[in-house]
Design a protein around this motif. Sequence first.
Motif: not given
Length: 150
Positions: A117-118, A124-128, A132-137, A139-143
Amino acid sequence: MTDRRQRSPRRGQGELEAQVLSALRAGEGPATAGRVQERLGGDLAYTTVITILTRLLAKGAVTRERAGRSFVWTPASDEAGLAARRMRRVLDGERDREAVLASFVTSLEPGDERLLRELLAHPEAQLAHPEAQLAHPEAQPAHPEAERED
């Protein structure tokens, strides 16, 4: 009469392709089929390695470039990209895409659903920072703004 020669167990579908891709990724930069065969420990015939690389080329999983009289091979993307490509191919092969997507989403674990959902809300955050986001989901806050303490 029964053939009593020992045969190695039959590999699962896609297992050889996964092994060849893994061997190709093991080095830095493009590799020849002979180098891939070496990295596999010589268990596969050179012609088998060439056949698998050619199949992977047809699937878009690798690229090749002429180097003298032969080719050097390179993975087309990282493991996450290849998994996404496989998922897309399965989805493209189905008639009722909505049903497939709905079934997929409802089968996700809560953390994976939150991450999806995030990513859909903020691609654009995922592309940047995809690593980080795919290796350690987890660790990524939802908001992210909700996590800040002022």
